[in-house]
Design a protein around this motif. Structure first.
Motif, PDB file in Angstrom:
ATOM      1  N   ASP A  26       0.852  -1.185   0.000  1.00 26.43           N
ATOM      2  CA  ASP A  26       0.000   0.000   0.000  1.00 26.43           C
ATOM      3  C   ASP A  26       0.897   1.248   0.000  1.00 26.43           C
ATOM      4  O   ASP A  26       2.077   1.187   0.323  1.00 26.43           O
ATOM      5  CB  ASP A  26      -0.960  -0.007   1.199  1.00 26.43           C
ATOM      6  N   ASP A  27       0.338   2.383  -0.365  1.00 23.97           N
ATOM      7  CA  ASP A  27       1.120   3.609  -0.530  1.00 23.97           C
ATOM      8  C   ASP A  27       1.929   3.984   0.704  1.00 23.97           C
ATOM      9  O   ASP A  27       3.027   4.512   0.603  1.00 23.97           O
ATOM     10  CB  ASP A  27       0.199   4.783  -0.900  1.00 23.97           C
ATOM     11  N   GLU A  28       1.406   3.686   1.849  1.00 24.24           N
ATOM     12  CA  GLU A  28       2.055   4.063   3.099  1.00 24.24           C
ATOM     13  C   GLU A  28       3.375   3.318   3.338  1.00 24.24           C
ATOM     14  O   GLU A  28       4.260   3.806   4.026  1.00 24.24           O
ATOM     15  CB  GLU A  28       1.076   3.758   4.236  1.00 24.24           C
ATOM     16  N   HIS A  29       3.511   2.118   2.797  1.00 22.30           N
ATOM     17  CA  HIS A  29       4.671   1.277   3.106  1.00 22.30           C
ATOM     18  C   HIS A  29       5.709   1.174   1.994  1.00 22.30           C
ATOM     19  O   HIS A  29       6.686   0.447   2.139  1.00 22.30           O
ATOM     20  CB  HIS A  29       4.194  -0.134   3.507  1.00 22.30           C
ATOM     21  N   GLN A 106      17.829  -6.317   4.037  1.00 25.48           N
ATOM     22  CA  GLN A 106      16.406  -6.390   4.342  1.00 25.48           C
ATOM     23  C   GLN A 106      15.597  -5.347   3.563  1.00 25.48           C
ATOM     24  O   GLN A 106      14.883  -4.527   4.141  1.00 25.48           O
ATOM     25  CB  GLN A 106      16.158  -6.250   5.839  1.00 25.48           C
ATOM     26  N   PRO A 107      15.713  -5.385   2.245  1.00 23.28           N
ATOM     27  CA  PRO A 107      14.987  -4.400   1.431  1.00 23.28           C
ATOM     28  C   PRO A 107      13.500  -4.731   1.323  1.00 23.28           C
ATOM     29  O   PRO A 107      13.082  -5.857   1.591  1.00 23.28           O
ATOM     30  CB  PRO A 107      15.663  -4.533   0.062  1.00 23.28           C
ATOM     31  N   HIS A 108      12.739  -3.752   0.905  1.00 21.95           N
ATOM     32  CA  HIS A 108      11.328  -3.950   0.606  1.00 21.95           C
ATOM     33  C   HIS A 108      11.233  -4.928  -0.559  1.00 21.95           C
ATOM     34  O   HIS A 108      12.154  -5.048  -1.368  1.00 21.95           O
ATOM     35  CB  HIS A 108      10.692  -2.602   0.242  1.00 21.95           C
ATOM     36  N   SER A 109      10.124  -5.635  -0.676  1.00 18.26           N
ATOM     37  CA  SER A 109       9.981  -6.622  -1.750  1.00 18.26           C
ATOM     38  C   SER A 109      10.082  -5.974  -3.132  1.00 18.26           C
ATOM     39  O   SER A 109      10.582  -6.596  -4.068  1.00 18.26           O
ATOM     40  CB  SER A 109       8.669  -7.385  -1.609  1.00 18.26           C
ATOM     41  N   SER A 110       9.659  -4.718  -3.281  1.00 13.05           N
ATOM     42  CA  SER A 110       9.791  -4.056  -4.589  1.00 13.05           C
ATOM     43  C   SER A 110      11.265  -3.807  -4.924  1.00 13.05           C
ATOM     44  O   SER A 110      11.667  -3.916  -6.076  1.00 13.05           O
ATOM     45  CB  SER A 110       9.011  -2.739  -4.614  1.00 13.05           C
ATOM     46  N   THR A 111      12.076  -3.505  -3.921  1.00 14.08           N
ATOM     47  CA  THR A 111      13.518  -3.323  -4.131  1.00 14.08           C
ATOM     48  C   THR A 111      14.168  -4.661  -4.459  1.00 14.08           C
ATOM     49  O   THR A 111      15.047  -4.732  -5.325  1.00 14.08           O
ATOM     50  CB  THR A 111      14.173  -2.702  -2.877  1.00 14.08           C
ATOM     51  N   THR A 112      13.734  -5.715  -3.783  1.00 17.81           N
ATOM     52  CA  THR A 112      14.244  -7.060  -4.074  1.00 17.81           C
ATOM     53  C   THR A 112      13.935  -7.438  -5.518  1.00 17.81           C
ATOM     54  O   THR A 112      14.785  -7.997  -6.217  1.00 17.81           O
ATOM     55  CB  THR A 112      13.636  -8.099  -3.115  1.00 17.81           C
TER      56      THR A 112
END
Length: 188
Positions: A26-29, A106-112
């Motif tokens: 979601d936009d917040e995360h 420990q990146p965000h899944s979008s960064t992964t």
């Protein structure tokens, strides 16, 4: 990609890594642009270090090289060669460094996902058999050339990194390649 996602979820549970925002979309995360860039660069550099070390070990130790030599069945680079690996070689020198980098940063899944796309593109670029001068992987400082990986496959030595040359400079890997390039220049 599904295997990497599963491995990330499983390893996060096994290691106790608890980042509740890692899979939130979601936009917040979503990570900020700066956080995404920092995590992406950190993941790439850590992966490159892990790959350099494990790839060098695969060449230096005969018990490991027997698994890595499957990848070297291709003396000339082709896109098929990029994914032609023994499962043990894949786990140790490709999957292992990628998972280690993801667990440390420990990146965000979008960064992964961006990291995996960059890594896959770089791997295919290395094994394409032609060095496109406009390829985005050559836009960055300290980027390694496709020619280096061509040398690695044809001579089966040196140039152990993927797309960054820094660890070949720091820990060795260019000795034979430098001699080869010097010899080529004399012949011209």
């Amino acid at each position: 990609l599904p295997i990497m996602a599963f491995a990330k979820i499983w390893l996060s549970k096994v290691t106790g890594w608890n980042n509740p925002n890692a899979f939130m979309t979601d936009d917040e995360h979503w990570p900020s642009t700066l956080k995404n860039l920092v995590d992406l660069v950190a993941t790439i550099v850590l992966h490159e270090f892990g790959f350099y070390m494990t790839h060098r070990m695969m060449h230096d130790y005969p018990k490991l090289y027997k698994y890595h030599k499957v990848h070297h069945e291709y003396k000339m680079n082709t896109t098929l060669a990029s994914q032609h690996n023994h499962p043990i070689d894949f786990i140790l020198s490709i999957g292992g460094p990628a998972l280690l980098a993801a667990l440390v940063v420990q990146p965000h899944s979008s960064t992964t996902f961006q990291f995996l796309l960059c890594t896959l593109y770089g791997n295919l670029d290395d094994h394409f058999g032609y060095a496109f001068p406009w390829s985005p992987v050559r836009w960055f400082p300290l980027s390694a050339s496709t020619e280096e990986h061509e040398f690695h496959h044809s001579k089966n030595m040196g140039c152990f990194g993927t797309k960054l040359s820094i660890f070949n400079f720091m820990f060795g890997g260019y000795e034979q390649y430098s001699k080869f390039k010097g010899k080529q220049k004399k012949e011209q």
